[in-house]
Design a protein around this motif. Structure first.
Motif, short mmCIF file in Angstrom:
data_model
loop_
_atom_site.label_atom_id
_atom_site.label_comp_id
_atom_site.label_asym_id
_atom_site.label_seq_id
_atom_site.Cartn_x
_atom_site.Cartn_y
_atom_site.Cartn_z
N MET A 180 -1.76 -11.02 -3.70
CA MET A 180 -0.58 -10.66 -2.91
C MET A 180 -0.54 -9.14 -2.67
SD MET A 180 2.22 -13.05 -4.88
CE MET A 180 3.71 -12.57 -4.02
N GLY A 181 -0.82 -8.40 -3.72
CA GLY A 181 -0.83 -6.94 -3.62
C GLY A 181 -1.90 -6.47 -2.65
N HIS A 182 -3.04 -7.10 -2.71
CA HIS A 182 -4.17 -6.76 -1.85
C HIS A 182 -3.79 -6.94 -0.38
CE1 HIS A 182 -7.94 -7.83 0.28
NE2 HIS A 182 -8.49 -6.91 -0.50
N LYS A 183 -3.07 -8.03 -0.12
CA LYS A 183 -2.68 -8.34 1.27
C LYS A 183 -1.76 -7.23 1.80
CE LYS A 183 -1.06 -12.41 3.78
NZ LYS A 183 -0.36 -13.70 3.62
N TYR A 186 -3.66 -3.84 2.30
CA TYR A 186 -4.49 -3.75 3.51
C TYR A 186 -3.68 -3.83 4.80
CZ TYR A 186 -8.72 -2.82 1.16
OH TYR A 186 -9.67 -2.17 0.42
N HIS A 187 -2.53 -4.52 4.75
CA HIS A 187 -1.67 -4.48 5.93
C HIS A 187 -1.12 -3.08 6.14
CE1 HIS A 187 -1.64 -8.37 7.77
NE2 HIS A 187 -1.48 -8.98 6.61
N LEU A 188 -0.77 -2.42 5.05
CA LEU A 188 -0.27 -1.04 5.18
C LEU A 188 -1.38 -0.15 5.74
CD1 LEU A 188 1.95 1.06 4.87
CD2 LEU A 188 1.18 1.45 2.53
N LYS A 189 -2.58 -0.34 5.25
CA LYS A 189 -3.71 0.47 5.75
C LYS A 189 -3.85 0.30 7.27
CE LYS A 189 -8.48 1.63 4.89
NZ LYS A 189 -9.68 1.45 4.11
N ASN A 190 -3.75 -0.93 7.68
CA ASN A 190 -3.86 -1.27 9.10
C ASN A 190 -2.76 -0.60 9.94
OD1 ASN A 190 -5.44 -2.56 10.84
ND2 ASN A 190 -4.78 -4.65 10.31
N ILE A 191 -1.53 -0.71 9.43
CA ILE A 191 -0.39 -0.11 10.14
C ILE A 191 -0.60 1.40 10.27
CG2 ILE A 191 2.09 0.41 9.99
CD1 ILE A 191 2.35 -2.23 8.32
N LEU A 192 -1.00 2.03 9.16
CA LEU A 192 -1.19 3.48 9.17
C LEU A 192 -2.29 3.86 10.15
CD1 LEU A 192 -0.97 4.25 5.32
CD2 LEU A 192 0.80 4.59 7.05
N ALA A 228 2.83 -9.06 5.95
CA ALA A 228 2.05 -9.92 5.04
C ALA A 228 2.76 -11.25 4.79
CB ALA A 228 1.81 -9.19 3.73
N ASN A 229 3.94 -11.36 5.37
CA ASN A 229 4.71 -12.60 5.26
C ASN A 229 5.31 -12.88 3.90
OD1 ASN A 229 5.48 -14.36 7.24
ND2 ASN A 229 3.33 -14.82 7.75
#
Ligand code: PGA
Ligand code: ZN
Length: 431
Positions: A180-183, A186-192, A228-229
């Protein structure tokens, strides 16, 4: 029995020297441990001995501490029972003879203390967590996963608070919590990335872009949780470490130095907050965001402020004393008596032996203060604290983001332990 002890200088995750120790038993069984080192250190931590020779490792060498192990501690411990941890730790405390381990250095003493426990567990062929904790160990901790670094842990970041973490509270297992943390990570990385922010990481592996202040960082984290839902609060919540001692100046909480974004003169004034204004801001953040834990919300000497903060939000969220308690029984007892905070961060090198660490953990448990086992910003591949958390069924661990091997080594060890315990393992509940 201990046959030999060998200390050496190795490097930590920042490339700075630290102490590593091998304890070897008469059966030629090895226990090896290395010690971490903080940046935003508490004033009352035990003494970390550095060589202070400016032209060698900019003064950060630890050859004196290494020599103290090899020349002073080792002769005393040879032939002593490796299984008697309390006795070994006590011997070292007597050998040092000072209140804060100033003579031998807490880095020298701690490395021997931890390596002794590892040698003993290897001697008995028991996993470290079983050796330390015994028959009841089964609980995997909730990880407070670092996702944004600020304060002293990143000079690129523009935020005064040191750490922003995500907390997967509704997972069925440790492995699921990590996933869950990983998701979210990586979503934050994508947004940034999409917004043109830097995705490089700070000392503990969290991103450290040039956010427009604290709330901008929190908004981005919240967005990542949504994408990440996951349901904020319910499934993934947020924890922060203000590390307030780092920006407490002249009895004010001074946000202005760190917050580098363009500010008008008026805004700058608002960034220098009185104790009451700072507390008001923290409670506002708690109302606005799914924050369930605040560490070092107040300065380490601002006991009045701590009392006010605890009174204000101590019944709603977890308030963690790090620099405030420095893992020491005396400080924790003072906090319990004054009804300050409701949780304690446990860092082995703040106190300097395994025995004293366990003492503090037990005081917290007895007084219903939550324990959170923690790494340091300068750490090594040693995963001792992962075992320590399972040994005492401790509900939470803070050991960085989901990148950088010195952080991952602890997560990996917890994954191994969960795997080994199989159906006997359980994942902590947040309560
Ligand atoms: P440090 O930071 O290891 O640099 O002291 C960690 C923390 O404040 O929790
Ligand atoms: Zn802290």
């Amino acid at each position: 029995k201990i046959k030999n002890i060998q200390a050496r200088q190795i490097l930590d995750s920042r490339g700075n020297p630290t102490v590593e120790v091998d304890v070897i038993t008469e059966n030629n069984i090895l226990g090896r441990a290395s010690v971490p080192s903080g940046t935003s250190k508490g004033k009352y931590e035990t003494f970390e001995l550095r060589d202070n020779k400016e032209n060698i490792f900019f003064g950060k060498g630890v050859l004196k501490a290494v020599q103290n192990v090899n020349d002073i501690i080792t002769p005393e411990l040879i032939g002593k029972p490796v299984l008697d941890q309390i006795y070994i730790d006590q011997l070292m405390l007597e050998l040092d003879g000072t209140i804060n381990k100033k003579r031998l250095g807490s880095n020298a003493i701690l490395a021997v203390s931890l390596a002794t426990a590892k040698a003993a567990s290897n001697e008995l062929n028991l996993p470290l967590y079983k050796y330390i904790g015994g028959i009841y160990t089964c609980l995997l901790p909730i990880p407070l996963i670092n996702i944004v670094n600020g304060g002293k842990h990143s000079n690129a970041s523009s935020i005064v608070f040191q750490e922003f973490m995500i907390v997967p509270i509704k997972a069925n297992s440790f492995v699921e919590a990590i996933q869950m943390g990983h998701k979210v990570f990586y979503h934050l990385k994508n947004i940034l990335d999409k917004k043109g922010f830097s995705t490089s990481v700070g000392d503990e592996g969290g991103f450290s872009p040039n956010f427009n202040g604290i709330e901008d960082a929190l908004d981005h984290i919240l967005e990542a949780i949504h994408i990440a839902n996951y349901v904020p609060y319910d499934q993934i919540a947020i924890a922060i470490d203000c590390a307030a001692s780092e920006f407490y100046k002249n009895h004010k909480y001074d946000y202005s130095h760190f917050e580098k974004f363009e500010k008008s003169e008026n805004e700058t004034k608002n960034l220098i907050k009185s104790r009451e204004e700072h507390i008001r801001y923290l409670s506002y953040l708690v109302r606005k965001y799914p924050i369930i834990s605040i560490e070092d919300g107040m300065d380490q000497n601002d006991w009045e402020g701590w009392k006010l903060l605890t009174h204000e939000i101590g019944d709603k969220i977890q308030l963690v004393g790090d620099d405030l308690f420095v893992t020491q029984a005396k400080k924790l007892n003072e906090g319990i008596e004054k009804k300050v905070a409701n949780s304690i961060l446990i860092k082995v090198n703040q106190v300097g032996t395994l025995t004293e660490t366990i003492e503090t953990i037990n005081i917290a448990k007895k007084n219903k203060y939550k324990n959170i086992i923690s790494h340091r910003s300068g750490d090594t591949e040693d995963s001792f604290i992962a075992d320590l958390s399972v040994a005492f069924n401790i509900e939470q661990i803070k050991t960085g983001s989901l990148c950088r091997s010195e952080r991952i080594s602890k997560y990996n060890q917890l994954l191994r332990i969960e795997n080994a315990l199989g159906k006997y393992s359980s994942y902590s509940k947040w309560n």
